[in-house]
Write an enzyme that holds these catalytic residues in place. Structure first.
Site, PDB file in Angstrom:
ATOM      1  N   ALA A 143       0.905  -1.116   0.302  1.00 34.92           N
ATOM      2  CA  ALA A 143      -0.259   0.258  -0.100  1.00 34.92           C
ATOM      3  C   ALA A 143       0.853   1.139   0.049  1.00 34.92           C
ATOM      4  O   ALA A 143       2.272   1.282   0.546  1.00 34.92           O
ATOM      5  CB  ALA A 143      -1.012   0.173   1.163  1.00 34.92           C
ATOM      6  N   GLU A 163      -0.350  -9.104  -1.614  1.00 41.30           N
ATOM      7  CA  GLU A 163      -2.507  -9.397  -0.685  1.00 41.30           C
ATOM      8  C   GLU A 163      -2.722  -8.975  -2.473  1.00 41.30           C
ATOM      9  O   GLU A 163      -3.486 -10.660  -2.209  1.00 41.30           O
ATOM     10  CB  GLU A 163      -2.428  -8.972  -0.610  1.00 41.30           C
ATOM     11  CG  GLU A 163      -1.653  -8.663   1.805  1.00 41.30           C
ATOM     12  CD  GLU A 163      -2.202  -7.847   2.396  1.00 41.30           C
ATOM     13  OE1 GLU A 163      -1.730  -6.531   2.462  1.00 41.30           O
ATOM     14  OE2 GLU A 163      -3.173  -8.403   3.524  1.00 41.30           O
ATOM     15  N   GLY A 179       0.510  -5.463   0.717  1.00 41.06           N
ATOM     16  CA  GLY A 179      -0.703  -5.181  -0.248  1.00 41.06           C
ATOM     17  C   GLY A 179       0.039  -5.775  -1.517  1.00 41.06           C
ATOM     18  O   GLY A 179      -0.634  -5.854  -2.217  1.00 41.06           O
ATOM     19  N   GLU A 222       4.427  -5.894   6.786  1.00 43.75           N
ATOM     20  CA  GLU A 222       3.863  -4.987   8.254  1.00 43.75           C
ATOM     21  C   GLU A 222       3.799  -4.831   9.498  1.00 43.75           C
ATOM     22  O   GLU A 222       3.371  -3.358   9.704  1.00 43.75           O
ATOM     23  CB  GLU A 222       1.927  -5.677   7.371  1.00 43.75           C
ATOM     24  CG  GLU A 222       1.688  -5.126   6.457  1.00 43.75           C
ATOM     25  CD  GLU A 222       1.841  -5.483   5.266  1.00 43.75           C
ATOM     26  OE1 GLU A 222       2.807  -6.400   5.528  1.00 43.75           O
ATOM     27  OE2 GLU A 222       1.308  -5.743   4.086  1.00 43.75           O
TER      28      GLU A 222
HETATM   29  N1  3HC Z   1       4.286   3.323  -0.113  1.00 38.44           N
HETATM   30  C1  3HC Z   1       5.338   4.459  -0.042  1.00 38.44           C
HETATM   31  N2  3HC Z   1       6.203   4.639  -0.492  1.00 38.44           N
HETATM   32  C2  3HC Z   1       7.610   3.521   0.116  1.00 38.44           C
HETATM   33  C3  3HC Z   1       6.913   2.673   0.165  1.00 38.44           C
HETATM   34  C4  3HC Z   1       5.263   1.766   0.431  1.00 38.44           C
HETATM   35  N3  3HC Z   1       4.785   1.383   0.428  1.00 38.44           N
HETATM   36  N4  3HC Z   1       7.833   1.671   0.300  1.00 38.44           N
HETATM   37  C5  3HC Z   1       8.982   2.036   0.456  1.00 38.44           C
HETATM   38  N5  3HC Z   1       8.853   3.808  -0.606  1.00 38.44           N
HETATM   39  C6  3HC Z   1      10.091   4.754  -0.645  1.00 38.44           C
HETATM   40  C7  3HC Z   1      10.499   4.808   0.187  1.00 38.44           C
HETATM   41  O1  3HC Z   1      10.235   5.727   1.837  1.00 38.44           O
HETATM   42  C8  3HC Z   1      11.230   5.550  -0.283  1.00 38.44           C
HETATM   43  O2  3HC Z   1      10.867   6.781  -0.701  1.00 38.44           O
HETATM   44  P1  3HC Z   1      12.259   8.106  -0.464  1.00 38.44           P
HETATM   45  O3  3HC Z   1      13.474   8.008  -2.177  1.00 38.44           O
HETATM   46  O4  3HC Z   1      11.218   9.208  -1.135  1.00 38.44           O
HETATM   47  O5  3HC Z   1      13.166   8.101   0.804  1.00 38.44           O
HETATM   48  C9  3HC Z   1      11.417   4.847  -1.822  1.00 38.44           C
HETATM   49  O6  3HC Z   1       9.609   4.367  -1.913  1.00 38.44           O
HETATM   50  C10 3HC Z   1      12.703   3.878  -2.169  1.00 38.44           C
HETATM   51  O7  3HC Z   1      12.884   2.789  -0.323  1.00 38.44           O
HETATM   52  P2  3HC Z   1      13.896   2.628  -0.080  1.00 38.44           P
HETATM   53  O8  3HC Z   1      14.660   3.810   0.438  1.00 38.44           O
HETATM   54  O9  3HC Z   1      13.262   2.028   1.277  1.00 38.44           O
HETATM   55  O10 3HC Z   1      14.253   1.885  -0.984  1.00 38.44           O
HETATM   56  P3  3HC Z   1      15.107   0.405  -0.433  1.00 38.44           P
HETATM   57  O11 3HC Z   1      14.995   0.048  -2.318  1.00 38.44           O
HETATM   58  O12 3HC Z   1      16.201  -0.227  -0.185  1.00 38.44           O
HETATM   59  O13 3HC Z   1      13.994  -0.935  -0.287  1.00 38.44           O
HETATM   60  C11 3HC Z   1      11.567  -1.751   0.037  1.00 38.44           C
HETATM   61  C12 3HC Z   1      13.144  -0.920  -1.297  1.00 38.44           C
HETATM   62  C13 3HC Z   1      11.892  -3.222  -0.266  1.00 38.44           C
HETATM   63  C14 3HC Z   1      10.433  -1.882  -1.148  1.00 38.44           C
HETATM   64  C15 3HC Z   1      11.422  -0.723   1.341  1.00 38.44           C
HETATM   65  O14 3HC Z   1      11.219   0.611   0.803  1.00 38.44           O
HETATM   66  C16 3HC Z   1      10.166  -1.756   1.636  1.00 38.44           C
HETATM   67  O15 3HC Z   1      10.640  -1.877   2.974  1.00 38.44           O
HETATM   68  N6  3HC Z   1       9.456  -0.378   1.812  1.00 38.44           N
HETATM   69  C17 3HC Z   1       8.118  -0.712   2.890  1.00 38.44           C
HETATM   70  C18 3HC Z   1       7.025  -1.875   2.055  1.00 38.44           C
HETATM   71  C19 3HC Z   1       6.269  -2.130   3.114  1.00 38.44           C
HETATM   72  O16 3HC Z   1       6.145  -2.506   4.469  1.00 38.44           O
HETATM   73  N7  3HC Z   1       5.497  -2.931   2.823  1.00 38.44           N
HETATM   74  C20 3HC Z   1       3.514  -2.696   3.085  1.00 38.44           C
HETATM   75  C21 3HC Z   1       3.327  -1.918   2.985  1.00 38.44           C
HETATM   76  S1  3HC Z   1       1.386  -1.813   3.696  1.00 38.44           S
HETATM   77  C22 3HC Z   1       0.429  -2.545   3.555  1.00 38.44           C
HETATM   78  O17 3HC Z   1       0.844  -2.690   2.574  1.00 38.44           O
HETATM   79  C23 3HC Z   1      -0.609  -2.800   3.665  1.00 38.44           C
HETATM   80  C24 3HC Z   1      -2.066  -3.629   3.765  1.00 38.44           C
HETATM   81  O18 3HC Z   1      -1.907  -5.425   4.056  1.00 38.44           O
HETATM   82  C25 3HC Z   1      -2.721  -3.265   3.537  1.00 38.44           C
END
Ligand code: 3HC
Length: 692
Positions: free
Chosen positions: A62, A106, A103, A126
């Site tokens: 998400a 998912e 997401g 998450e």
């Molecule tokens: N939403 C929005 N922005 C995101 C994002 C997300 N889910 N994941 C990463 N970004 C952004 C980061 O903030 C960063 O932005 P910036 O350059 O402006 O600082 C950019 O993407 C790159 O991220 P990283 O610097 O972390 O890049 P990496 O290549 O090192 O890692 C990644 C990439 C593995 C995707 C890592 O960013 C990560 O683990 N992200 C979080 C993933 C996550 O937690 N997903 C679940 C979200 S909650 C959800 O899905 C709810 C659902 O269950 C309903």
């Protein structure tokens, strides 16, 4: 620009999500997917659909940046898209490369099939954001992998490689060529005529799950998660997946997701997520980083050996240097043992350990690594020794090499002055054990060049570390604050708290070890030495509690001596009546009144001084942002991420309260403990760190 590209490959439609940097499921992406799926469904010429990500990744989840905004409510929602996919009359295939997280995964779980490139990873991380996978991410995975494996995957949030994901049943196939093989896979599915059963309707892996699976998971998770609420909620949801009909299980998950979303832990962890990424940025720094292809580390002790492993683990060849072959043999022996332990524990594959070890070579002569791109000095913490090393490095290292010191508190400028190239000299402070701890605290000296700063900031990402940038000062960001935490713990002892109570409160708060036990582990003689050096630089009126000195006089040097604040059998600590006697004497001499403390009082007294000193670091530019201090403390000192870091915690408890505590602490302990100007202003104006 449309966030989803629609391409037709014969009878198969390929939908490519184009929403950099990580193709998060923003309102724009959801709208694009909704329209494209409707078009593909209604077009009789389309036999199947492939969904993939553009650029370097599938969908990373998400869109966290839209959480709490109107955009997050825009339709279609993620669950609308999932309903569409589960009812889709033609085969749908998620073709995964890069990462399919949260997401994103998912969504893939509602396609008829999932295929992935060998290098791809999938996961439901998450819990690291204080929430749970709330789009069926606790209901569908158990139906593919069983409850026990689902609990492991989702409570840890770990990323699973394609091969393992395929073995577990999370994906259907590992493929080579994307998108062609995925298209062929979709076409084959279409040719079969019959659609695979949606994951949510399968129950062979969940029916009849032994309730002990959940009881056991709750016991281990309560220990491992140490106060985090999301992992426990995940177990509740997976239990619901195994015991309730699908619709009720999904509704249960939604309720739990909402509860977590409203929690302080979610707010703290999301703050932390963005702080970690922001900490890499240095406003106004335009210089390009130099390339680091080779490294050298001076000092083959625990620290130097750990740092050499960090480079080797990142694939960078590294020379480990020391004065004698014996020291090098010892250092290399420890490194070998560390790798063996990781392999035995199953956290590292044997071939990866072999590859890393092969990248480490040894040297006693600086000329052997004169061509290295960076050298990190990790020798004994004494200025004369460090200056001598830097003068010798200056004489041999190639122009443009970064000359870094791993000092934890010495003056970077004084070290740089021993060279003819202070612009190349910088602090790169790792935390022990360097191969485990995630913090890399970079320290900028007065003359450190922008290019050198850019290089060590970029290096952090290569090495898999979380970086912060500090200005040169005594103790930098982290250790400068630490003395107030341990110092206040000792003042609390004088006033009547016991070592066990203080450590219990700190550990229940989420610290890996309480401040008193930490003192014992690092050695009370060491604490005394550091304090003596500091005392000489302090203004009159500053107090140190003499409790450490009294313990050292009785030979209680800490864990290594079998007794310090506690008595020890191996690493197991036990309260010691002699310590209490010594502490009571320390209170009696100056007539300090002893009393009982509540746990809440102790918690506040321990952590409030960190926040005050952090505010002074913002004031004098030691730290660029409050979030950087949080990143330093979470990664270097084990401050619980689910409390957001000390500065986030301080703002939560109220800066006015922190200010008041600092005024009192100054009266009790000396003027150094008094409130900083920034804290005073923010407390007065009722503002937070954003206005610092
Ligand atoms: N939403 C929005 N922005 C995101 C994002 C997300 N889910 N994941 C990463 N970004 C952004 C980061 O903030 C960063 O932005 P910036 O350059 O402006 O600082 C950019 O993407 C790159 O991220 P990283 O610097 O972390 O890049 P990496 O290549 O090192 O890692 C990644 C990439 C593995 C995707 C890592 O960013 C990560 O683990 N992200 C979080 C993933 C996550 O937690 N997903 C679940 C979200 S909650 C959800 O899905 C709810 C659902 O269950 C309903």
């Amino acid at each position: 620009m449309n966030a989803v590209r629609f391409q037709v490959a014969d009878t198969v439609v390929v939908l490519t999500v184009e929403y950099p940097p990580v193709n998060a499921l923003s309102a724009a992406v959801r709208a694009g997917l909704g329209q494209a799926l409707a078009a593909a469904r209604d077009d009789p010429a389309v036999a199947a659909v492939v969904i993939m990500g553009g650029g370097s990744t599938f969908i990373a989840g998400a869109d966290i940046t839209e959480f709490g905004t109107e955009k997050s409510k825009a339709l279609p929602s993620l669950s609308d898209l999932q309903e569409t996919l589960e009812a889709f009359p033609k085969p749908t295939v998620a073709a995964i490369h890069g990462t399919a997280l949260g997401g994103g995964f998912e969504l893939a779980l509602t396609c008829h099939a999932r295929v992935a490139a060998a290098s791809a990873k999938v996961g439901l991380p998450e819990v690291n954001l204080g929430i749970l996978p709330g789009a069926g991410g606790t209901q569908r995975p158990p139906r593919l992998v069983g409850a026990a494996t689902a609990i492991d995957l989702i409570t840890s949030g770990r990323h699973v490689g394609a091969a393992e994901a395929c073995t577990l049943g999370m994906i259907d196939a590992v493929i080579d060529g994307l998108p062609d093989e995925a298209i062929a896979f979709a076409r084959d599915l279409a040719a079969r005529g019959e659609l695979p059963q949606p994951v949510i309707l399968r129950d062979d892996k969940v029916a009849g799950t032994d309730p002990e699976v959940f009881a056991a998971a709750r016991r281990t998770t309560a220990k491992k998660a140490r106060g985090k609420i999301a992992p426990m909620a995940v177990i509740d949801c997976i239990e619901a997946a195994c015991t309730l009909p699908p619709a009720e299980g999904l509704a249960f998950e939604t309720r739990k997701f909402r509860e977590l979303y409203a929690s302080d832990q979610r707010a703290a962890l999301m703050h932390y997520f963005f702080a970690e990424r922001e900490a890499r940025r240095v406003p106004g720094l335009a210089a390009q980083p130099r390339t680091i292809r080779s490294a050298a580390v001076i000092g083959a002790g625990t620290m130097g050996g750990g740092i050499a492993m960090v480079f080797a683990n990142a694939g960078i060849p590294v020379h480990l240097a020391d004065i004698s072959e014996e020291a090098l043999a010892r250092g290399l022996g420890t490194i070998r043992k560390n790798y063996e332990t990781s392999v035995c524990r199953g956290s590292l594959a044997q071939d990866k350990a072999d590859q890393a070890l092969a990248l480490i070579s040894t040297a006693t002569d600086y000329a052997d690594f004169a061509q290295a791109d960076i050298v990190v000095e990790a020798a004994f913490e004494r200025m004369d020794i460090k200056r001598d090393i830097f003068t010798r490095l200056d004489a041999v290292m190639r122009p443009g090499a970064v000359l870094a010191t791993n000092t934890s508190s010495l003056d970077i400028d004084e070290i740089a002055a021993a060279t003819s190239r202070p612009g190349d000299v910088v602090g790169v402070h790792f935390f022990s054990p360097a191969n485990v701890m995630k913090l890399q605290e970079n320290i900028r000296g007065k003359l450190t060049s922008d290019e050198t700063v850019a290089t060590v900031m970029a290096l952090g990402k290569t090495l898999g570390k979380n970086v912060v940038l500090a200005r040169n000062c005594d103790g930098f960001i982290g250790n400068r604050m630490l003395q107030y935490y341990t110092g206040e713990a000792e003042f609390l002892l004088e006033q009547g708290a016991t070592p066990e109570q203080i450590d219990r409160v700190a550990e229940q708060f989420g610290m890996p070890m309480g401040p008193i036990a930490m003192r014992d582990m690092s050695g009370l003689d060491v604490a005394m030495m550091v304090r003596e050096a500091r005392r000489a630089t302090l203004p009159p009126g500053e107090r140190f509690s003499p409790v450490v000195e009294r313990l050292v006089e009785r030979g209680r040097l800490g864990m290594k001596a079998g007794k310090g604040f506690y008595q020890y059998e191996g690493r197991n600590r036990r309260p010691d009546p002699e310590t209490i006697e010594i502490i009571e004497q320390v209170s009696r001499d100056p007539g300090i009144e002893r009393r009982n403390f509540t746990d809440e009082e102790i918690e506040f007294r321990l952590f409030a001084p960190l926040v005050n000193e952090g505010s002074k670091e913002l004031e004098d530019g030691t730290a660029m942002r409050a979030g950087d201090i949080d990143v330093a403390w979470v990664n270097g000192y084990g401050f619980p991420a689910h409390k957001g870091g000390p500065m986030f915690w301080g703002e939560k408890v109220g800066l006015a309260r922190i200010h008041e505590a600092a005024v009192e602490a100054a009266q009790r302990n000396g003027p150094r403990w008094g409130p900083g100007k920034v804290l005073e202003r923010l407390a007065r104006e009722g503002k937070g760190w954003a206005d610092a």
